[in-house]
Structure formats: C-alpha cells, structure tokens
Design an enzyme around this catalytic site. Structure first.
Site, PDB file in Angstrom:
ATOM      1  N   PRO A 353       0.829  -1.212   0.000  1.00 46.86           N
ATOM      2  CA  PRO A 353       0.000   0.000   0.000  1.00 46.86           C
ATOM      3  C   PRO A 353       0.863   1.263   0.000  1.00 46.86           C
ATOM      4  O   PRO A 353       2.057   1.215   0.313  1.00 46.86           O
ATOM      5  CB  PRO A 353      -0.804  -0.124   1.304  1.00 46.86           C
ATOM      6  CG  PRO A 353      -0.683  -1.559   1.711  1.00 46.86           C
ATOM      7  CD  PRO A 353       0.626  -2.033   1.203  1.00 46.86           C
ATOM      8  N   PRO A 354       0.271   2.421  -0.324  1.00 52.40           N
ATOM      9  CA  PRO A 354       1.019   3.689  -0.304  1.00 52.40           C
ATOM     10  C   PRO A 354       1.521   4.011   1.097  1.00 52.40           C
ATOM     11  O   PRO A 354       0.861   3.732   2.101  1.00 52.40           O
ATOM     12  CB  PRO A 354      -0.023   4.726  -0.768  1.00 52.40           C
ATOM     13  CG  PRO A 354      -1.077   3.938  -1.464  1.00 52.40           C
ATOM     14  CD  PRO A 354      -1.118   2.603  -0.812  1.00 52.40           C
ATOM     15  N   GLY A 357       6.886   2.597   2.712  1.00 56.49           N
ATOM     16  CA  GLY A 357       8.351   2.644   2.684  1.00 56.49           C
ATOM     17  C   GLY A 357       9.000   1.908   1.541  1.00 56.49           C
ATOM     18  O   GLY A 357      10.181   1.552   1.629  1.00 56.49           O
ATOM     19  N   THR A 359       9.775   2.997  -1.628  1.00 57.99           N
ATOM     20  CA  THR A 359      10.810   3.809  -2.274  1.00 57.99           C
ATOM     21  C   THR A 359      12.003   4.022  -1.349  1.00 57.99           C
ATOM     22  O   THR A 359      13.164   3.945  -1.779  1.00 57.99           O
ATOM     23  CB  THR A 359      10.218   5.167  -2.699  1.00 57.99           C
ATOM     24  OG1 THR A 359       9.065   4.944  -3.510  1.00 57.99           O
ATOM     25  CG2 THR A 359      11.230   5.960  -3.495  1.00 57.99           C
ATOM     26  N   SER A 673     -14.250 -14.612   1.881  1.00 54.30           N
ATOM     27  CA  SER A 673     -13.806 -14.878   3.256  1.00 54.30           C
ATOM     28  C   SER A 673     -14.912 -14.686   4.292  1.00 54.30           C
ATOM     29  O   SER A 673     -14.711 -15.003   5.469  1.00 54.30           O
ATOM     30  CB  SER A 673     -12.621 -13.980   3.608  1.00 54.30           C
ATOM     31  OG  SER A 673     -12.980 -12.618   3.600  1.00 54.30           O
ATOM     32  N   LYS A 716      -6.541  -8.559   9.467  1.00 51.86           N
ATOM     33  CA  LYS A 716      -7.820  -8.890  10.100  1.00 51.86           C
ATOM     34  C   LYS A 716      -7.661  -9.090  11.610  1.00 51.86           C
ATOM     35  O   LYS A 716      -8.499  -8.637  12.399  1.00 51.86           O
ATOM     36  CB  LYS A 716      -8.402 -10.141   9.449  1.00 51.86           C
ATOM     37  CG  LYS A 716      -8.850  -9.922   8.006  1.00 51.86           C
ATOM     38  CD  LYS A 716      -9.354 -11.202   7.364  1.00 51.86           C
ATOM     39  CE  LYS A 716      -9.803 -10.956   5.927  1.00 51.86           C
ATOM     40  NZ  LYS A 716     -10.282 -12.183   5.261  1.00 51.86           N
TER      41      LYS A 716
END
Length: 787
Positions: A353-354, A357, A359, A673, A716
């Site tokens: 996800p954005p 870390g 980069t 799920s 979760k």
C-alpha cells in the site's frame, strides 16, 4: 484577312523549336541540322518557306507530322551565312499560314499551306496606346537588372505590335505553349491583350524572385559574418589554450572512454562527420549532442565493490522499523550477490500500500551496497519513447529515461528505483510496459538498445527495484521477470514506533523546532494514529504531525507560549479538528442472526457485522449492503448448506423470506472470506441461539462444509484486537500465516483454527454435528440440537 484562295500551295518547312515569329518581323534564325539540299533551296532567295513551330523540343530522332503545330508563318530569306556550327539565316516574315499537310522527301520537309492573315481589329490610335503600355511594362522590368539598356533601347524604334512581340519573344521569357498561343491567335487585339497578360505575369514573377534573392542575400551575409566571427574566436581560443583542446577534442575522449569496439567505431564515424560540419549546419548540434551523450555514459565495467552484510542489516534496521520479513528477503538477496561475484543485475518488485516505505527501501539498499541511487517515476507514462527514447533524426530527440538515469548516475552499476510501475498506461504511441520487458530481463538487458543511442548498452550490472501498489495491473510477462516481495500495512504498534523513531525527529527538523519545544504524549500519538489517519502507511500520520508542528511554530513566533508545547489527548481535537476515521467496536451483546466478521481493506483490516432476519413471504432471499457477486454466492452456499445439514423442522423456509444485510451500505464489499460468518448468522437466526459478541471469524466455505484459507490474516487480526474482540476463528490452513502476526496481537486474542462447519457450529452456537463423511445417509440420521 484570311485568303479566299482555297487551293493549297506547297513550300519548304523549317522546324521552329522555340520562340515565335509574327507577320512583318525581320529576324535571324540559327539552324544546325540543315541538309545540303535545304541550304541550296534556301540560298535561291526567291522561294517562299514555312517556319512551323514544334509541339515540343525533339532531339536525336526523326521528325514526324504529328510533331508539328498547324499554324506557322511564311518567310523569305534575305541572307544565309555558314557558321562553325550550322547556318545563320536572316529572314523577313511575310504572313501567317495554316499548314494542311506535311510530307517528307529527299531529306527535306514540305508542307501544303493556305494564307491565314491576321485579323487587324485595332485602329492606329489603339495600336499606339497598346505599344506605349507594353513598352512601359518592359521599362519597369528592365529597371531591376543592370545592363538592360542594350536590350531595351531597340524597342523605342519599333512601331509595329507584331515586331515588338516577336522581338521580346526571342529572349525566351515565355513558355513554348504561350509563344504558340500568340501565333495561333488570329485577332491582333486578342494577341496583344494576351501578350500584355504574359508581360504582367512575368513582371510579378521577377519581382517575387528579387524579393527572395534579397532575403537570401541578407541571410547569407549574416551567416558569413557569423562564420568569420567564429573563425576569429577559434583562433583566439587556440592562442589562449582553450577551445578545441578542452571542448572539441572528441577523438582523445573516445579513445579513453573504454567503449566496446563496435560502439567505438560508430563514435569515430560520428566524430569524422562532426569535423567536416560547418557550425551553421543543421546537423552540427545534432552530432555534437550525440557525441556528448556517448562520452558522458559510463562504458567501463564497474569495479567489484565489497559490502558488509552486517552493515547492510544495520542500515535497514536503522532506517525502517518493522518489515522483518521484507528486510530478511532483501538481505538474502544481497548475500547471494556477495557470494556470486558475477551475478547479473537484480530485479526486485516491492508491492504494498502507499506510504509503507517501498521507495525509501530502495534508497537504503543503495546505501548498503555503496552505489549511486536514481529514482525514476513511471506513473502516468503512456509513450514507449519515454523508455526507449526518440530516434535522433527527429527534431528535439532525446534518449529514454533509462539511459538518462545511467548518465545521471555516472556509474554502470547504480540502484535504479522504478517507482509506480503498476501505473504505466498503454497509449497510441506504444506500450511502455512492453518496452520495459527488455530492460528488466537479465537475459536480454546486457544489450539494451535505446532508439536515440542507436548502439547496445549493457544494463546487466544495474540493480533495478520496482515498486507498485498492486500487481493486478502489471502485465504478466513483465511481472514474470521480477522477484516479488510483498509489503503489508503497518500495525498500530509499528506506526507508533515509526512516528517516535523517524517521523517526529524529521518533523521537528523541517519546522525548526527542538524536542524541548514540542512534546507529544504517547496516548495522544496513539489516538492520532487510530482516529486521525485511515491508511496502511504513515504518510497521513506525517501530515497530522506536521499540522501540530505548524501550530507550535506559530505559537512560538507570536510568543503565545514561553515553555514547551505539549500535545495531549485533551487538546488533540483543538489541534487537528474532528477525527477522520471511526472503527467499529465489538458490541456488548449480539441478538440472534447477528455475527461479527473480519474484512481486509487496502488501508488495513476492519470488523464487520453480518445481520440476518426473517419475515413471512415466499421463500425468497434478499441481500443488501452493496455486496459483490462472490459474496452473494457465499450467502446462497451458506443457505443451501444450512438446509442440507441442520434438521430444522420448526423453521418453514418455503413460507418465510430471509434478509441478509452488511452495514455501511455505501461501501462495496466482496470476496469469499465471509463464508463462515454468513453461515453462522443464518444458523443463529433459525436456531435462535446468540453468538458471543466478542467472537469474530473469517473463512471461505464450500458446499461440502469445508473451511478454506483466506488472505489478509495479519490485518484482520489487528482489526479484531483493536475492536475489542477476544476470540477469533480462522481456517486451519491459515495457521502457518500466524508467524507474520505481531506477538502482542496473538497474546491478546484466543485464535481457534477450524476446518469444517462442524467446528464452526461447535465454537459459535455450541451445536455438535457429525462430520459429513461419518453419515451413512442423510435420511437415516436424525440428530437433536445440543445447546
């Protein structure tokens, strides 16, 4: 006027290749290919002869009747002279004729003709007026040329229109077709007007040519002046030991660049072209820029740089909190590189996800390897030329981003981070993702060819690190060339430590503050993470910390505070406003039909409630909550399984409708799920047994009642612990994934693996059922509910 004598006469024909002869003219013809018979015939002087224009210039072949025009003039020879080449004949034109037939005999050409005199439809005053106008135009044209007086002076004595037109036509200022058009026109008035039109057209053409010539002369003079100045500057630079010795001595630089032999030969060829080019040539700067690029690229094989794996581990640990699995994978990769010295360039793909870390991990790897770091953003690129460059023949051509990055690094083995590789866009100019196939293939990238460079360049020593938020949009051939390392979202505890160790010191430095001027309470920081950010990474947290730092800076500058400013839970809402995220918490009590499930989102995990109720109806199933197709199928599987496995004689499915709802109706939900959660909600509804509100579950269900593995277990369980859940049911196949879950989370939860609905019913409703394989037949088995 045209002769009334209809009887054709015959005369010798002299072909007239160019020019025009008109009645009453006196002219001199220069003829080269006259036969002896023709010369003898013309020399008699008293014979009438025909000058007949040709349709086009004919050379090196015998003339035919179709090569001649139909209208010519009849003339008489005054004098014939022998010249070195051919003969010169002075003639006097008598009249205009129409030739009816042409015949060839004894190397001579004869023609049957009829007199077709001009139609003189102008009186004397009109003739004089037209003569004056023609002469004026001629004078205007003559002003533009030096020495034109000798040609213009004779026209002052000419008083006949045909003589004036014939005199000017001999200078071949008109085309053959226009000359013949003058002769073909029988009316003197129409002929004169056409001639005036031709003169005016010629005048405009001369004027235009002069303007072009003048502009060209100005440009040529300017270029000549610049060329002289450049030569003088070159001499001055050589006297001062500057110029070519430092700037243009490409030959020496090529020899010292260490290029491969084939590339060196191309560079030397371009250098020879460059030496022969004028600075004013359009190719001068094109070749110079190309040579500069060749010489600025690193060609020599990079020396093997030793790196310490322990130091690499220290750098990764120091700069990145958590991500233990990711750091371990990277260190394993570096260990292989250390053992295998000639290992080709590596290609890693960090997916997560954005703000997690990815980069910065690439930057840490470059620091650990002691190599140059270059970041290349690929988001939104839709042109293949961005990767491969433009061919240097195009105006404004430049190399692609890969070669530019190598040039920027100045080394052959940098660490290049290909950021946002999943956001490449296929456009009408090609597919940039396809262009990356060669770049990221260790078997091919040792001869990568940029369109601008035009020669193979070795990328095998480059350490490529690509980053992406998702692999779904990455083409399969490109994904196959990279080693994928998944980066999951940070836990609340990890975010807390990242903020304490990295973000807060960085924010204080950016805002000119010290740790004594701004203090953030641990509880305030934890609430800031949970209530004021909704993300998988820490970018939003950094923004909230910056907001607090700006408030502190303003208070210090305006002298509103004298001592340190402390951020606490009490003043958090005053600083940051209303909280932006609200997480569901476990309820105190769930009625029958309501069960707590677990969901994964790109910004972390969440708990969700599955609600089921029944009503009188026709046995229909209603599904609401913006559910996807897979989740709807899970609900139907759960209902079918419930009907087939539980003896529910007291519940009439045919006369009751079932309604299943998942709250937060505007949020799309999908995935398998929630299978056991949907099944448990329906079982709780029809049996009337409540499910513990502090129990949550996740798992896919099959029609046989088997519980299958799911994804996103770590997120979760984090969500369950945050929401106050005490016990969680997970698929048995997911037990292996518990090693990725933080210890503090596992200690706070009772995690129970399940592999079938029998296990689920026992843990949730206290119902014991025999497993499916133990049943001999469904009809022979009548179990009782045990609560």
């Amino acid at each position: 006027m045209k002769s009334t004598d209809n009887k054709n006469k015959e005369a010798l024909i002299i072909p007239l290749p160019d020019g025009v002869l008109l009645p009453n003219m006196e002219s001199t013809l220069k003829l080269e290919n006259l036969s002896i018979e023709e010369v003898s015939y013309l020399a008699e002087g008293n014979n009438l002869n025909i000058a007949l224009p040709l349709k086009k210039v004919v050379s090196g072949k015998e003339l035919k009747e179709e090569d001649f025009q139909k209208v010519g003039v009849i003339f008489q020879v005054d004098e014939i002279k022998k010249k070195e080449i051919g003969h010169e004949i002075k003639i006097k034109v008598i009249d205009r004729v129409e030739v009816a037939a042409v015949k060839f005999a004894n190397s001579m050409i004869y023609g049957a003709y009829q007199i077709a005199s001009d139609c003189v439809d102008l009186d004397q005053s009109a003739i004089e007026e037209i003569l004056a106008y023609m002469k004026k135009i001629i004078y205007d044209i003559g002003k533009n040329f030096q020495g034109s007086e000798n040609f213009i002076k004779p026209i002052e004595e000419i008083k006949d229109l045909n003589k004036l037109m014939g005199y000017l036509a001999q200078f071949r200022i008109f085309s053959m077709d226009k000359n013949y058009e003058l002769l073909h026109t029988q009316s003197l008035k129409e002929r004169s007007l056409k001639f005036i039109d031709y003169l005016l057209e010629h005048k405009e053409r001369v004027k235009f040519q002069l303007e072009i010539t003048e502009k060209f002369s100005e440009k040529a003079n300017k270029n000549y002046r610049e060329s002289i100045l450049r030569e003088q500057l070159k001499v001055i630079q050589e006297e001062l030991n500057e110029g070519k010795s430092n700037e243009l001595d490409y030959l020496t630089k090529i020899e010292e660049a260490g290029m491969p032999e084939d590339v060196k030969n191309i560079a030397l060829e371009e250098q020879r072209k460059f030496e022969s080019q004028s600075p004013n040539s359009p190719d001068y700067n094109v070749i110079r820029n190309y040579l500069d690029l060749l010489l600025q690229l690193p060609w020599k094989k990079a020396s093997l740089q030793e790196f310490d794996l322990i130091e690499a581990r220290r750098i990764l640990e120091e700069q990145h909190y958590g991500l233990e699995k990711v750091k371990e994978r990277i260190l394993q990769h570096l260990a292989v590189m250390k053992l295998k010295k000639d290992k080709k360039g590596s290609i890693l793909l960090l997916v997560g996800p954005p703000g997690t870390g990815k980069t910065s991990l690439g930057k840490s790897i470059s620091e650990a390897l002691n190599r140059k770091y270059v970041r290349l953003s690929l988001g939104g690129i839709r042109d293949e030329a961005e990767i491969r460059g433009h061919r240097k023949t195009y105006v404004g051509a430049m190399p692609g981003r890969i070669i530019q990055s190598i040039k920027k690094a100045g080394e052959k083995n940098p660490v290049i981070v290909l950021d946002e590789v999943d956001k490449l866009i296929r456009g009408y100019n090609g597919d940039p993702a396809s262009a990356l196939l060669e770049v990221l293939d260790p078997e091919q990238n040792d001869s990568f060819t940029d369109h601008y460079l035009g020669v193979p360049y070795d990328l095998s020593e480059v350490f490529f690190i690509a980053t992406a938020n998702s692999i779904d949009s990455i083409p399969a051939p490109l994904l196959d060339r990279m080693e994928v390392i998944q980066i999951s979202s940070y836990t609340l505890n990890e975010k807390f430590h990242i903020a304490k160790k990295h973000l807060i010191p960085s924010i204080l430095e950016e805002h000119g503050l010290t740790s004594k001027q701004l203090k953030i309470d641990d509880k305030a920081l934890q609430r800031m993470i949970s209530d004021y950010t909704l993300e998988a990474g820490v970018r939003g947290l950094k923004k909230q910390l910056s907001k607090a730092a700006r408030v502190t800076s303003e208070k210090i500058v305006s002298r509103k505070i004298k001592t340190a400013f402390k951020v606490t839970e009490n003043n958090l809402e005053e600083l940051l406003g209303r909280r932006v995220s609200r997480h569901d918490k476990a309820e105190k009590d769930n009625p029958p039909g309501v069960v707590t499930g677990l969901a994964w989102t790109p910004v972390g995990g969440e708990i969700l409630f599955i609600e089921a109720t029944d009503m009188w109806g026709k046995g229909e199933v209603i599904l609401t909550g913006k559910l996807g197709d897979v989740m709807k199928e899970s609900a139907r599987i759960s209902l079918s399984l419930l009907k087939s496995r539980l003896p529910l004689n007291s519940f009439n499915f045919k006369e009751k409708d079932l309604h299943i709802h998942v709250p937060s109706g505007s949020v799309p939900k999908d995935g398998p799920s929630a299978g056991i959660t949907l099944f448990t909600a329906l079982a709780s509804l029809v049996t009337g047994i409540k499910v513990d509100s502090t129990l949550a579950m996740t798992g896919e269900i099959t029609l046989r009642g088997v519980v299958l593995a799911i994804g996103g277990l770590k997120e979760k369980l984090l969500a369950a612990e945050r929401a106050g859940i005490k016990k969680v049911l997970i698929p048995k196949d997911n037990v292996i994934d518990l090693k990725d879950v933080p210890e503090e989370v596992k200690n706070a939860l009772t995690i129970i693996p399940v592999e079938s609905i029998e296990d689920v019913l026992k843990e949730t409703l206290g119902i014991s059922l025999p497993r499916l394989e133990q049943l001999v037949s469904f009809s022979a088995f009548q179990p009782s509910l045990q609560a």
